[in-house]
Design a protein around this motif. Structure first.
Motif, PDB file in Angstrom:
ATOM      1  N   ARG A 116      36.013   4.870   1.216  1.00 45.95           N
ATOM      2  CA  ARG A 116      34.833   3.983   1.061  1.00 45.95           C
ATOM      3  C   ARG A 116      33.490   5.067   1.204  1.00 45.95           C
ATOM      4  O   ARG A 116      32.771   5.023   2.188  1.00 45.95           O
ATOM      5  N   MET A 117      33.204   5.740   0.218  1.00 49.18           N
ATOM      6  CA  MET A 117      32.383   6.597   0.222  1.00 49.18           C
ATOM      7  C   MET A 117      31.047   6.337  -0.618  1.00 49.18           C
ATOM      8  O   MET A 117      31.086   6.346  -1.918  1.00 49.18           O
ATOM      9  N   LYS A 118      29.755   6.090   0.098  1.00 48.65           N
ATOM     10  CA  LYS A 118      28.758   5.760  -0.475  1.00 48.65           C
ATOM     11  C   LYS A 118      27.455   6.436  -0.048  1.00 48.65           C
ATOM     12  O   LYS A 118      26.717   6.691  -0.767  1.00 48.65           O
ATOM     13  N   THR A 119      27.563   6.634   1.434  1.00 45.50           N
ATOM     14  CA  THR A 119      26.703   7.262   1.905  1.00 45.50           C
ATOM     15  C   THR A 119      26.729   7.830   3.331  1.00 45.50           C
ATOM     16  O   THR A 119      27.576   7.134   4.071  1.00 45.50           O
ATOM     17  N   THR A 120      26.396   9.074   3.767  1.00 48.44           N
ATOM     18  CA  THR A 120      26.374   9.379   5.271  1.00 48.44           C
ATOM     19  C   THR A 120      26.148   8.292   6.031  1.00 48.44           C
ATOM     20  O   THR A 120      26.353   8.552   7.175  1.00 48.44           O
ATOM     21  N   LYS A 121      25.192   7.840   5.763  1.00 51.42           N
ATOM     22  CA  LYS A 121      24.681   6.639   6.815  1.00 51.42           C
ATOM     23  C   LYS A 121      25.557   5.750   7.236  1.00 51.42           C
ATOM     24  O   LYS A 121      25.642   5.180   8.393  1.00 51.42           O
ATOM     25  N   ALA A 122      26.794   5.719   6.523  1.00 55.61           N
ATOM     26  CA  ALA A 122      27.827   4.866   6.840  1.00 55.61           C
ATOM     27  C   ALA A 122      28.763   5.606   7.856  1.00 55.61           C
ATOM     28  O   ALA A 122      29.510   4.679   8.530  1.00 55.61           O
ATOM     29  N   ALA A 123      28.773   6.803   7.900  1.00 54.23           N
ATOM     30  CA  ALA A 123      29.627   7.518   8.593  1.00 54.23           C
ATOM     31  C   ALA A 123      30.123   7.274  10.022  1.00 54.23           C
ATOM     32  O   ALA A 123      31.038   6.976  10.657  1.00 54.23           O
ATOM     33  N   VAL A 124      28.883   7.064  10.977  1.00 55.71           N
ATOM     34  CA  VAL A 124      28.885   6.947  12.385  1.00 55.71           C
ATOM     35  C   VAL A 124      29.123   5.374  12.499  1.00 55.71           C
ATOM     36  O   VAL A 124      29.892   4.994  13.354  1.00 55.71           O
ATOM     37  N   PRO A 125      28.319   4.384  11.934  1.00 53.70           N
ATOM     38  CA  PRO A 125      28.704   3.071  12.207  1.00 53.70           C
ATOM     39  C   PRO A 125      30.090   2.604  11.905  1.00 53.70           C
ATOM     40  O   PRO A 125      30.571   1.723  12.688  1.00 53.70           O
ATOM     41  N   SER A 126      30.497   3.194  10.893  1.00 52.56           N
ATOM     42  CA  SER A 126      31.937   2.873  10.584  1.00 52.56           C
ATOM     43  C   SER A 126      32.969   3.339  11.673  1.00 52.56           C
ATOM     44  O   SER A 126      34.067   2.649  12.059  1.00 52.56           O
ATOM     45  N   LEU A 127      32.333   4.383  12.238  1.00 49.89           N
ATOM     46  CA  LEU A 127      33.413   4.735  13.544  1.00 49.89           C
ATOM     47  C   LEU A 127      33.262   4.139  14.800  1.00 49.89           C
ATOM     48  O   LEU A 127      34.142   3.571  15.407  1.00 49.89           O
ATOM     49  N   VAL A 128      32.037   3.521  14.969  1.00 45.17           N
ATOM     50  CA  VAL A 128      31.572   2.798  15.964  1.00 45.17           C
ATOM     51  C   VAL A 128      32.227   1.435  16.027  1.00 45.17           C
ATOM     52  O   VAL A 128      32.608   1.118  17.002  1.00 45.17           O
ATOM     53  N   PHE A 129      32.252   0.653  14.796  1.00 46.59           N
ATOM     54  CA  PHE A 129      32.745  -0.402  14.806  1.00 46.59           C
ATOM     55  C   PHE A 129      34.277  -0.411  14.159  1.00 46.59           C
ATOM     56  O   PHE A 129      34.890  -1.477  14.027  1.00 46.59           O
ATOM     57  N   GLY A 130      34.938   0.533  14.318  1.00 45.00           N
ATOM     58  CA  GLY A 130      36.319   0.682  14.117  1.00 45.00           C
ATOM     59  C   GLY A 130      36.817   0.515  12.701  1.00 45.00           C
ATOM     60  O   GLY A 130      37.980   0.251  12.382  1.00 45.00           O
ATOM     61  N   VAL A 131      36.011   0.710  11.658  1.00 49.27           N
ATOM     62  CA  VAL A 131      36.741   0.244  10.418  1.00 49.27           C
ATOM     63  C   VAL A 131      37.025   1.610   9.772  1.00 49.27           C
ATOM     64  O   VAL A 131      37.266   1.831   8.364  1.00 49.27           O
ATOM     65  N   SER A 132      36.738   2.849  10.284  1.00 51.51           N
ATOM     66  CA  SER A 132      37.079   4.163   9.578  1.00 51.51           C
ATOM     67  C   SER A 132      37.681   5.073  10.761  1.00 51.51           C
ATOM     68  O   SER A 132      37.603   4.791  11.973  1.00 51.51           O
ATOM     69  N   ASP A 133      38.507   6.097  10.439  1.00 52.00           N
ATOM     70  CA  ASP A 133      38.890   7.093  11.116  1.00 52.00           C
ATOM     71  C   ASP A 133      38.100   8.345  11.024  1.00 52.00           C
ATOM     72  O   ASP A 133      38.425   9.154  12.050  1.00 52.00           O
ATOM     73  N   ILE A 134      37.642   8.883   9.874  1.00 52.86           N
ATOM     74  CA  ILE A 134      36.851   9.984   9.547  1.00 52.86           C
ATOM     75  C   ILE A 134      35.608   9.515   8.951  1.00 52.86           C
ATOM     76  O   ILE A 134      35.674   8.846   8.029  1.00 52.86           O
ATOM     77  N   GLY A 135      34.455   9.938   9.454  1.00 48.63           N
ATOM     78  CA  GLY A 135      33.244   9.999   8.566  1.00 48.63           C
ATOM     79  C   GLY A 135      32.766  11.275   8.129  1.00 48.63           C
ATOM     80  O   GLY A 135      33.061  12.366   8.916  1.00 48.63           O
ATOM     81  N   MET A 136      32.112  11.201   6.990  1.00 45.86           N
ATOM     82  CA  MET A 136      31.936  12.656   6.386  1.00 45.86           C
ATOM     83  C   MET A 136      30.671  12.672   5.541  1.00 45.86           C
ATOM     84  O   MET A 136      30.088  11.557   5.326  1.00 45.86           O
ATOM     85  N   GLY A 137      29.893  13.968   5.712  1.00 47.19           N
ATOM     86  CA  GLY A 137      28.916  13.980   5.049  1.00 47.19           C
ATOM     87  C   GLY A 137      27.956  15.042   5.826  1.00 47.19           C
ATOM     88  O   GLY A 137      28.188  15.781   6.309  1.00 47.19           O
ATOM     89  N   ARG A 138      26.618  14.963   5.482  1.00 41.90           N
ATOM     90  CA  ARG A 138      25.672  15.886   6.016  1.00 41.90           C
ATOM     91  C   ARG A 138      25.789  15.603   7.400  1.00 41.90           C
ATOM     92  O   ARG A 138      26.439  14.696   8.355  1.00 41.90           O
ATOM     93  N   LYS A 139      24.973  16.476   8.307  1.00 48.21           N
ATOM     94  CA  LYS A 139      25.070  16.498   9.940  1.00 48.21           C
ATOM     95  C   LYS A 139      24.168  14.985  10.323  1.00 48.21           C
ATOM     96  O   LYS A 139      23.342  14.732   9.504  1.00 48.21           O
ATOM     97  N   VAL A 140      24.768  14.629  11.318  1.00 46.17           N
ATOM     98  CA  VAL A 140      24.330  13.086  11.414  1.00 46.17           C
ATOM     99  C   VAL A 140      22.828  13.476  12.055  1.00 46.17           C
ATOM    100  O   VAL A 140      22.702  14.342  12.626  1.00 46.17           O
TER     101      VAL A 140
END
Length: 412
Positions: A116-140
């Motif tokens: 589910r790759m749309k924007t790095t801005k989703a990488a951290v929230p997806s981890l926080v709320f348990g809907v992803s295992d790995i977030g990818m992209g630029r440095k947060v």
């Protein structure tokens, strides 16, 4: 004629004069306000998607870098389950995500992938709320890291998975320093760029930690070309500084690279933002203005690409050094990949090493594969990001191994 009538006549005359003056001098218009152009956010999103899909399908680099120093991936047992990815669209706009999935499943065929790759801005929230295992992209960014820390009381696991591109916009290209071709300046350092682009400051940020030791005074400001050693007509000329809108993540990256994580920029910084041209493409306009300014200096992402247009004959790209003592390094494909050029960029993967739960072996094994020789060969095959150096690969593996050992120790 009574006073009231005179007042109305005078007001009418003044209104006519103002209208005539306005007709002679049309109001200033910013980029994106001319017929057919747009600064609307959704219009820019549509134009961006078209551009990135086209770029993602192309292989920009075919050079075979020497990856012999990178550790080989050796699977540690057979895995099964699902890996869920959220984050940067560039991973899947190109083919590197697909390549990683196919190669990893050759070792572990029972592992499923969900992208589910749309924007790095989703990488951290997806981890926080348990809907992803790995977030990818630029440095947060500061806010993204703070969100993770506030919800989890810990830092995320951060792993470098590739080096930014040489000249592919969107794929985290490096930054170059550009001046007019008539400018006698032959080279520049990161220290000098701080003086030119920055201002006095009380400190700077490292992640979410304030560092007062990064303070500096106004005496280190560089505002004229003479302060860089230029003489003659250049000595007393003001430096005209060109940069990016401060809301763009590139501005934050440059702050971290140059200004010690400070938001105190040169008080006369000329900033630019994207807009949609009449033919539906994203543009910025900064380089055109910079090319026309004999006393200007700017920092451009993918500078060799931007200098490939009509502005090239009016500009030059400066070699760069970490300190005023050198060594001075040209912006090239090789110096970006080997990281000898100071302003290269990085791509990251993020995961949540929750100490209250067993470590997800799928996450650790997949990231071990990505930073390995085989995983980085696929970065090279995709031909937009650049592969990790052997040192960066080994540092990433050491971090992953440390997390796995810690989890194993806590499980006993």
């Amino acid at each position: 004629m009574n006073t009231t009538r005179w007042m109305f006549l005078a007001m009418g005359l003044l209104g006519s004069m103002a209208a005539a003056s306005a007709a002679e001098k049309p109001a200033l218009r910013g980029e994106g306000t001319r017929p057919g152009e747009s600064t609307d956010g959704m219009a820019m999103q549509e134009a961006r998607a078209k551009m990135m899909n086209a770029r993602g399908a192309r292989v920009a680099y075919t050079k075979a870098f020497d990856l012999s120093g990178l550790p080989e991936y050796r699977p540690q047992g057979k895995l099964e389950g699902k890996l869920r990815f959220w984050g940067s669209n560039y991973i899947t706009d190109g083919k590197v995500g697909e390549y990683w999935e196919q190669a990893f499943k050759a070792f572990h065929p029972k592992v499923e992938f969900e992208w589910r790759m749309k924007t790095t801005k989703a990488a951290v929230p997806s981890l926080v709320f348990g809907v992803s295992d790995i977030g990818m992209g630029r440095k947060v960014t500061f806010d993204e890291l703070l969100t993770f820390q506030r919800y989890t009381d810990r830092d995320p696991l951060e792993i470098e998975i590739a080096t930014g591109s040489y000249d592919v916009p969107g794929w985290q290209p490096g930054f170059g320093v550009v001046v007019h071709k008539d400018n006698p300046l032959a080279r520049i350092s990161m220290e000098q760029l701080d003086g030119i682009f920055g201002a006095e400051r009380a400190g700077g940020w490292e992640g979410t930690s304030w560092r007062p030791e990064r303070a500096r005074g106004p005496e280190k400001n560089i505002r004229t070309w003479g302060q860089l050693g230029l003489t003659g007509e250049w000595a007393d000329k003001d430096i005209h500084v060109y940069g990016l809108n401060q809301r763009y993540h590139q501005a934050v990256e440059l702050s971290d690279m140059l200004l010690g994580g400070s938001d105190k920029w040169n008080e006369k910084l000329r900033i630019y933002a994207n807009y949609v041209t009449a033919d539906g493409k994203l543009a910025r306009g900064m380089n055109e203005d910079l090319a026309a300014d004999r006393y200007g200096i700017g920092i451009l992402a993918a500078p060799t690409r931007d200098l490939g247009g009509k502005e090239q004959s009016a500009q030059k790209l400066l070699p760069l050094a970490w300190t005023n003592a050198g060594p001075w390094v040209e912006y090239t494909l090789d110096t970006l990949q080997d990281r000898s050029y100071p302003m290269f960029d990085r791509i990251y993967a993020y995961a949540d090493p929750d100490p209250s739960k067993p470590i997800d072996r799928n996450v650790i094994e997949f990231l071990r594969f990505v930073v390995s020789r085989q995983g980085q060969a696929l970065v090279m095959k995709d031909g937009k990001y650049l592969p990790l150096t052997a040192q960066a690969s080994k540092e990433a593996l050491a971090k992953l191994d440390a997390v796995a050992r810690r989890a194993a120790g806590e499980a006993k």
